[in-house]
Enzyme design. Structure first.
Site, PDB file in Angstrom:
ATOM      1  CG  ASP A 203      -1.972   0.982   1.262  1.00 39.15           C
ATOM      2  OD1 ASP A 203      -2.902   0.818   0.465  1.00 39.15           O
ATOM      3  OD2 ASP A 203      -1.903   1.942   2.063  1.00 39.15           O
ATOM      4  CD  GLU A 257      -2.070   2.292  -3.639  1.00 41.74           C
ATOM      5  OE1 GLU A 257      -3.201   2.641  -3.978  1.00 41.74           O
ATOM      6  OE2 GLU A 257      -1.663   2.373  -2.470  1.00 41.74           O
TER       7      GLU A 257
END
Ligand code: NOJ
Ligand code: CA
Length: 558
Positions: A203, A257
């Site tokens: 993330d 990401e």
């Protein structure tokens, strides 16, 4: 060219993302759970995917649906127990499936034990696990903004200092400068790797290193702070250490990401010689028609140019992902296809063809294999998402933007479109739950659902299955060079994939009208390999084609 064609497993895999809250509810509490996923493994195996990416399954107060973690070594109670996790993993192993989990370590929940300690006093041993600063004349320490609205700083009354949060106030950013923080994170990664997970989706991983001295954002950067946040001075040092100390010893796959990472910076993360990440998600395609919360327009030449730039950014030594949706985006068919009932099936198959024939690892998002559509949101109270609530507060309640205007954009852009529950059947609530779902199921489940598509050889589901099978059989579709051979055409997307003497072309008509199309020089058809059933495929040697609306055909070339 050895790196380009290296046959590592994660380049050849097809990944399927499960958003556990919305996948399958096994106990009728309205929330998807781990036993629910285990119960559907045969469905995923039959689709042909190799890897499941599980969005966060950790203990969390759910300020951001699990992207705010309270305990990295505990399963979220609503999702089940550690024994349920072990059963899921065992079930996957039995079927030859791999699991990657979400690593959310730019921030934790404010209810994480580290933060509970950290905020207690300025000299608490955990104080330096987070980023605390004094205010500036009664205001936050600098002008950083949070992605969920307002300042990225929250003043904590206990000590009078501010802590940094790039996302919600309940998601304080960790201080990666602290070696204890890094050691804890590497350790929790090993905890899950030791259980047998195959890797991590990371993330907002480029944000972990904060800009030196935390100076104000220049006015020009305020609209897109992600490009500053993603360029901290130590990010590559941290990722190289993570690779060396954790990922490499387990041969783990990693996908970052890469929000805020431009094309130039991409190789720094993925060049295999640098030892950082296996691949990254670029957001230039899913955000092609976005200006922050605003929906803008996109054209096919722009989309095609973006595919080329992403491919070139990976280059010979890097690797990409191919995706048109995830849990933060509107639905693929509603976004890039045509969800009008007349065109939904064909256009969803066309987009599957595009996604599964890139020089990149494809990531399918749950429900896209069925052509699930955006939800017909009308009122603000129908949304759940913390991002939507932040936008409402900072834009509408402050009087800056009329409610109707924001609602019109959200109807096309909201993250909740992807988060409505999976549509398993035409039963009540799409067969997702026997109780009341945490977020309403799309009313179109009566027509769009897994049960009906699994039983129909011409369904979107089976088209995905055939594409995955073909990709497995044809190395050129995985490793071959990518070339857009007609970048300017406003309605047809044609590209070739070439590996040694294996030559393929993909032709996609991106529209409701038929196109008379002359193949570019040098593209000579040998045979049609896979087609989405929209029209008539061309014969060997044919150079003028009539492309039916939303036709998508893969050809072997001479
Ligand atoms: C990106 C995740 O995909 C998104 O869902 C989340 O809100 C933010 N990172 C913060 O963790
Ligand atoms: Ca449940």
């Amino acid at each position: 060219m050895t790196a380009l064609r290296e046959r590592v497993w994660w380049k050849e895999a097809v990944v399927y993302q499960v958003y556990p809250r919305s996948f399958n509810d096994s106990n009728g509490d309205g929330i998807g759970d781990l036993p629910g996923i285990t119960a559907r493994l045969d469905y995923l195996k039959a689709l042909g995917v190799d890897v499941i990416w599980l969005s966060p399954h950790f203990d969390s107060p759910n300020a951001d649906n699990g992207y705010d973690i309270r305990d990295y070594r505990k399963v979220m109670a609503e999702f089940g127990t550690m024994a349920d996790f072990d059963r899921l993993l065992a079930g996957m192993k039995e079927r030859g499936l791999r699991l990657i989990i979400d690593l959310v370590v730019n921030h934790t929940s404010d209810e994480h034990r580290w933060f509970v300690e950290s905020r207690k006093s300025r000299d608490n041993p955990f104080r330096d696990f987070y980023i605390w600063r004094d205010g500036r004349n009664g205001s936050p320490p600098n002008n950083y903004t949070s992605f969920f609205g307002g300042s990225a700083w929250h003043k904590d009354e206990t000590t009078g200092q501010y802590y940094l949060h790039y996302f919600a106030g309940k998601q304080p950013d960790l201080n990666w400068e602290n070696t204890r923080v890094r050691a804890e994170i590497f350790d929790l990664m090993r905890f899950w790797l030791d259980k047998g997970v195959a890797g991590f989706r990371m993330d907002v991983i480029p944000f972990i290193s904060k800009p030196a001295g935390l100076p104000d954002l220049e006015p020009a950067a305020l609209a897109h702070p992600e490009f500053i946040y993603a360029n901290g001075p130590r990010v590559h040092e941290y990722l190289q250490a993570m690779h060396r100390e954790v990922l490499a010893p387990y041969d783990a796959m990693s996908v970052g990401e890469a929000f805020g990472v431009g094309f130039d910076a991409a190789p720094l993360f993925t060049d295999i010689r640098r030892g950082e990440l296996s691949m990254i998600f670029h957001f230039d395609i899913v955000r092609l028609d976005r200006d922050n919360w605003r929906k803008t327009n996109w054209t096919l030449p722009q989309l095609k140019a973006t595919y080329t730039r992403i491919d070139r950014a990976a280059g010979e030594f890097g690797w990409n992902t191919s995706f048109l949706c995830n849990h933060d985006n509107p639905r693929t068919v509603s976004h890039f296809g045509d969800d009008d009932p007349a065109w939904r099936v064909r256009s969803a198959k066309a987009l599957a063809t595009l996604t599964l024939t890139q020089r990149a690892t494809p990531f399918l998002y749950q429900g896209d294999e069925l052509g699930m559509t955006n939800y017909p949101f009308e009122r603000i109270d129908q949304y759940d998402d913390v991002e939507v609530k932040g936008l409402w507060r900072t834009l509408v309640e402050s009087g800056k933007v009329p409610a109707a205007e924001l609602l019109a954009h959200l109807r096309q852009t909201s993250r909740d479109h992807a988060r409505t529950p999976m549509q398993w059947s035409n039963a009540a609530h799409g067969g997702f739950t026997t109780g009341t779902p945490w977020l309403a199921v799309n009313p179109d489940h009566a027509e769009i659902n897994a049960a009906s598509q699994v039983g129909d050889a011409n369904s979107i589901y089976h088209h995905h299955r055939r594409l995955i099978e073909l990709r497995r059989q044809v190395p050129a579709l995985v490793h071959g060079d990518y070339q857009d051979v007609d970048p300017e055409h406003p309605q047809v997307f044609v590209y070739t994939r070439v590996l040694d003497d294996q030559r393929y072309a993909v032709l996609i008509n991106f529209g409701r009208t038929m196109v008379d199309y002359s193949l570019p020089q040098g593209v000579r058809i040998a045979a049609s390999v896979l087609d989405n059933g929209a029209g008539v495929t061309a014969a060997a040697g044919q150079t003028r084609l009539s492309l039916a609306p939303w036709q998508a055909t893969i050809y072997r070339l001479q």
